[in-house]
Motif scaffolding. Structure first.
Motif, PDB file in Angstrom:
ATOM      1  N   VAL A 130       0.851  -1.187   0.000  1.00  5.00           N
ATOM      2  CA  VAL A 130       0.000   0.000   0.000  1.00  5.00           C
ATOM      3  C   VAL A 130       0.885   1.235   0.000  1.00  5.00           C
ATOM      4  O   VAL A 130       1.898   1.286   0.687  1.00  5.00           O
ATOM      5  N   ALA A 131       0.484   2.225  -0.793  1.00  3.78           N
ATOM      6  CA  ALA A 131       1.203   3.492  -0.834  1.00  3.78           C
ATOM      7  C   ALA A 131       0.202   4.613  -1.021  1.00  3.78           C
ATOM      8  O   ALA A 131      -0.963   4.385  -1.371  1.00  3.78           O
ATOM      9  N   VAL A 132       0.650   5.824  -0.769  1.00  2.00           N
ATOM     10  CA  VAL A 132      -0.208   6.989  -0.959  1.00  2.00           C
ATOM     11  C   VAL A 132       0.340   7.850  -2.090  1.00  2.00           C
ATOM     12  O   VAL A 132       1.545   7.861  -2.370  1.00  2.00           O
ATOM     13  N   LEU A 133      -0.577   8.539  -2.742  1.00  2.31           N
ATOM     14  CA  LEU A 133      -0.218   9.453  -3.824  1.00  2.31           C
ATOM     15  C   LEU A 133      -1.156  10.643  -3.799  1.00  2.31           C
ATOM     16  O   LEU A 133      -2.371  10.477  -3.888  1.00  2.31           O
ATOM     17  N   ASP A 134      -0.597  11.817  -3.651  1.00  3.99           N
ATOM     18  CA  ASP A 134      -1.356  13.049  -3.810  1.00  3.99           C
ATOM     19  C   ASP A 134      -1.147  13.470  -5.262  1.00  3.99           C
ATOM     20  O   ASP A 134      -0.194  14.168  -5.594  1.00  3.99           O
ATOM     21  N   TRP A 135      -2.030  12.988  -6.142  1.00  2.00           N
ATOM     22  CA  TRP A 135      -1.821  13.191  -7.574  1.00  2.00           C
ATOM     23  C   TRP A 135      -1.916  14.663  -7.950  1.00  2.00           C
ATOM     24  O   TRP A 135      -1.250  15.111  -8.883  1.00  2.00           O
ATOM     25  N   ARG A 136      -2.706  15.446  -7.222  1.00  4.12           N
ATOM     26  CA  ARG A 136      -2.785  16.882  -7.519  1.00  4.12           C
ATOM     27  C   ARG A 136      -1.444  17.555  -7.248  1.00  4.12           C
ATOM     28  O   ARG A 136      -0.959  18.337  -8.067  1.00  4.12           O
ATOM     29  N   ALA A 137      -0.854  17.249  -6.104  1.00  2.00           N
ATOM     30  CA  ALA A 137       0.443  17.828  -5.763  1.00  2.00           C
ATOM     31  C   ALA A 137       1.518  17.341  -6.733  1.00  2.00           C
ATOM     32  O   ALA A 137       2.362  18.122  -7.177  1.00  2.00           O
ATOM     33  N   ALA A 138       1.469  16.050  -7.060  1.00  2.00           N
ATOM     34  CA  ALA A 138       2.446  15.499  -8.005  1.00  2.00           C
ATOM     35  C   ALA A 138       2.357  16.242  -9.334  1.00  2.00           C
ATOM     36  O   ALA A 138       3.373  16.625  -9.922  1.00  2.00           O
ATOM     37  N   LEU A 139       1.158  16.462  -9.790  1.00  2.00           N
ATOM     38  CA  LEU A 139       0.950  17.134 -11.073  1.00  2.00           C
ATOM     39  C   LEU A 139       1.334  18.604 -11.011  1.00  2.00           C
ATOM     40  O   LEU A 139       1.997  19.125 -11.915  1.00  2.00           O
ATOM     41  N   MET A 140       0.941  19.290  -9.950  1.00  2.00           N
ATOM     42  CA  MET A 140       1.216  20.727  -9.857  1.00  2.00           C
ATOM     43  C   MET A 140       2.694  21.036  -9.641  1.00  2.00           C
ATOM     44  O   MET A 140       3.132  22.148  -9.913  1.00  2.00           O
ATOM     45  N   ASN A 141       3.461  20.063  -9.186  1.00  2.00           N
ATOM     46  CA  ASN A 141       4.896  20.269  -8.993  1.00  2.00           C
ATOM     47  C   ASN A 141       5.706  19.935 -10.232  1.00  2.00           C
ATOM     48  O   ASN A 141       6.935  20.058 -10.212  1.00  2.00           O
ATOM     49  N   THR A 142       5.060  19.521 -11.301  1.00  2.00           N
ATOM     50  CA  THR A 142       5.788  19.162 -12.515  1.00  2.00           C
ATOM     51  C   THR A 142       6.286  20.401 -13.247  1.00  2.00           C
ATOM     52  O   THR A 142       5.761  21.499 -13.073  1.00  2.00           O
ATOM     53  N   ASP A 143       7.288  20.178 -14.067  1.00  5.25           N
ATOM     54  CA  ASP A 143       7.815  21.266 -14.897  1.00  5.25           C
ATOM     55  C   ASP A 143       6.731  21.799 -15.826  1.00  5.25           C
ATOM     56  O   ASP A 143       6.634  23.006 -16.063  1.00  5.25           O
ATOM     57  N   SER A 144       5.901  20.901 -16.342  1.00  2.00           N
ATOM     58  CA  SER A 144       4.820  21.303 -17.248  1.00  2.00           C
ATOM     59  C   SER A 144       3.830  22.238 -16.555  1.00  2.00           C
ATOM     60  O   SER A 144       3.377  23.213 -17.147  1.00  2.00           O
ATOM     61  N   GLN A 176       4.418  24.139 -13.925  1.00  2.00           N
ATOM     62  CA  GLN A 176       5.083  25.418 -13.653  1.00  2.00           C
ATOM     63  C   GLN A 176       5.150  26.272 -14.914  1.00  2.00           C
ATOM     64  O   GLN A 176       4.938  27.485 -14.876  1.00  2.00           O
ATOM     65  N   SER A 177       5.416  25.627 -16.029  1.00  2.00           N
ATOM     66  CA  SER A 177       5.450  26.334 -17.311  1.00  2.00           C
ATOM     67  C   SER A 177       4.067  26.878 -17.657  1.00  2.00           C
ATOM     68  O   SER A 177       3.931  28.022 -18.119  1.00  2.00           O
ATOM     69  N   SER A 178       3.038  26.076 -17.432  1.00  2.00           N
ATOM     70  CA  SER A 178       1.669  26.500 -17.696  1.00  2.00           C
ATOM     71  C   SER A 178       1.287  27.687 -16.816  1.00  2.00           C
ATOM     72  O   SER A 178       0.660  28.645 -17.280  1.00  2.00           O
ATOM     73  N   LEU A 179       1.674  27.644 -15.550  1.00  2.00           N
ATOM     74  CA  LEU A 179       1.400  28.754 -14.643  1.00  2.00           C
ATOM     75  C   LEU A 179       2.122  30.021 -15.076  1.00  2.00           C
ATOM     76  O   LEU A 179       1.565  31.125 -14.996  1.00  2.00           O
ATOM     77  N   SER A 180       3.342  29.875 -15.552  1.00  2.00           N
ATOM     78  CA  SER A 180       4.099  31.040 -16.032  1.00  2.00           C
ATOM     79  C   SER A 180       3.434  31.657 -17.255  1.00  2.00           C
ATOM     80  O   SER A 180       3.343  32.879 -17.372  1.00  2.00           O
ATOM     81  N   ARG A 181       2.969  30.801 -18.174  1.00  2.00           N
ATOM     82  CA  ARG A 181       2.263  31.318 -19.362  1.00  2.00           C
ATOM     83  C   ARG A 181       0.998  32.048 -18.957  1.00  2.00           C
ATOM     84  O   ARG A 181       0.682  33.114 -19.479  1.00  2.00           O
ATOM     85  N   THR A 195       5.971  12.825  -9.686  1.00  2.00           N
ATOM     86  CA  THR A 195       6.342  14.106 -10.298  1.00  2.00           C
ATOM     87  C   THR A 195       7.613  13.944 -11.128  1.00  2.00           C
ATOM     88  O   THR A 195       7.678  14.398 -12.282  1.00  2.00           O
ATOM     89  N   GLN A 196       8.615  13.291 -10.570  1.00  2.00           N
ATOM     90  CA  GLN A 196       9.872  13.081 -11.292  1.00  2.00           C
ATOM     91  C   GLN A 196       9.655  12.224 -12.533  1.00  2.00           C
ATOM     92  O   GLN A 196      10.209  12.504 -13.603  1.00  2.00           O
ATOM     93  N   GLU A 197       8.854  11.193 -12.407  1.00  2.00           N
ATOM     94  CA  GLU A 197       8.572  10.320 -13.545  1.00  2.00           C
ATOM     95  C   GLU A 197       7.825  11.095 -14.630  1.00  2.00           C
ATOM     96  O   GLU A 197       8.129  10.956 -15.820  1.00  2.00           O
ATOM     97  N   PHE A 198       6.868  11.917 -14.234  1.00  2.00           N
ATOM     98  CA  PHE A 198       6.119  12.747 -15.183  1.00  2.00           C
ATOM     99  C   PHE A 198       7.095  13.644 -15.952  1.00  2.00           C
ATOM    100  O   PHE A 198       7.027  13.742 -17.171  1.00  2.00           O
ATOM    101  N   ASN A 199       7.991  14.312 -15.197  1.00  2.00           N
ATOM    102  CA  ASN A 199       8.961  15.207 -15.846  1.00  2.00           C
ATOM    103  C   ASN A 199       9.839  14.463 -16.827  1.00  2.00           C
ATOM    104  O   ASN A 199      10.186  14.983 -17.879  1.00  2.00           O
ATOM    105  N   SER A 200      10.203  13.221 -16.495  1.00  2.00           N
ATOM    106  CA  SER A 200      11.082  12.455 -17.370  1.00  2.00           C
ATOM    107  C   SER A 200      10.365  12.027 -18.654  1.00  2.00           C
ATOM    108  O   SER A 200      11.009  11.755 -19.661  1.00  2.00           O
ATOM    109  N   LEU A 201       9.037  11.971 -18.608  1.00  3.17           N
ATOM    110  CA  LEU A 201       8.264  11.582 -19.781  1.00  3.17           C
ATOM    111  C   LEU A 201       8.049  12.744 -20.767  1.00  3.17           C
ATOM    112  O   LEU A 201       7.621  12.527 -21.891  1.00  3.17           O
ATOM    113  N   ASN A 202       8.307  13.940 -20.325  1.00  2.00           N
ATOM    114  CA  ASN A 202       8.121  15.116 -21.186  1.00  2.00           C
ATOM    115  C   ASN A 202       9.418  15.618 -21.744  1.00  2.00           C
ATOM    116  O   ASN A 202      10.455  15.498 -21.326  1.00  2.00           O
TER     117      ASN A 202
END
Length: 165
Positions: free
Chosen positions: A22-36, A38-43, A158-165
């Protein structure tokens, strides 16, 4: 996101309660901390920054005008008081219009980002689940009690997401 939530729910229902990883995942936090994200927020900030600044200036001006009307309204001439009220109404209307424009732009940007990011997020979650042999993945808010510290996969997703982009 629906697929991800459905998959998490299915994992919880399908996995036996014993001998499960069993593990936990805060998918919102994982997503919002991604480079993508942050880039979207900057735009978004560059797109609506001037409107936000203008709305802030108008808000400050509205407060000043309201305070003036409250402090000096009794001693003003009727014409001056009416002019001040009209100015307040005009600026208040413009302030509300700007606020709605900014909120609409934020909602549109968030929706567009989530639609684009969902497949990558699902892929990142799947990879991390497989890497750790996770049987049950829950959101941190969904854990009512655990007698042990559950691994939190949020940063790794988050790290895995960043590596996929």
């Amino acid at each position: 996101m629906r697929k991800l939530i459905a998959a998490v729910t299915l994992c919880v229902m399908a996995a036996p309660a014993y001998a499960a990883e069993v593990a936990v995942l805060d998918w919102r936090a994982a997503l919002m901390n991604t480079d993508s994200a942050q880039s979207s927020l900057s735009r978004l900030e560059s797109d609506v920054g001037s409107q936000q600044s203008q709305a802030k200036r108008l808000g400050d001006e509205l407060k000043r005008l309201q305070q003036r009307l409250q402090d000096e309204g009794d001693v003003m001439s009727d014409a001056e008081r009416q002019r001040l009220i009209e100015e307040l109404q005009q600026k208040g209307s413009r302030f509300e219009s700007l606020r709605r424009e900014v909120m609409t732009a934020q909602q549109r940007s968030e929706k567009q980002f989530l639609e684009q990011a969902e497949p990558t997020l699902e892929q990142a979650v799947d990879r991390v689940i497989e890497r750790h042999g996770i049987d049950i993945l829950v959101e941190p808010q969904g854990v009512l009690h655990s007698s042990m510290d559950l691994p939190n996969l949020t940063d790794e997703v988050t790290q895995e997401f960043n590596s996929l982009n």
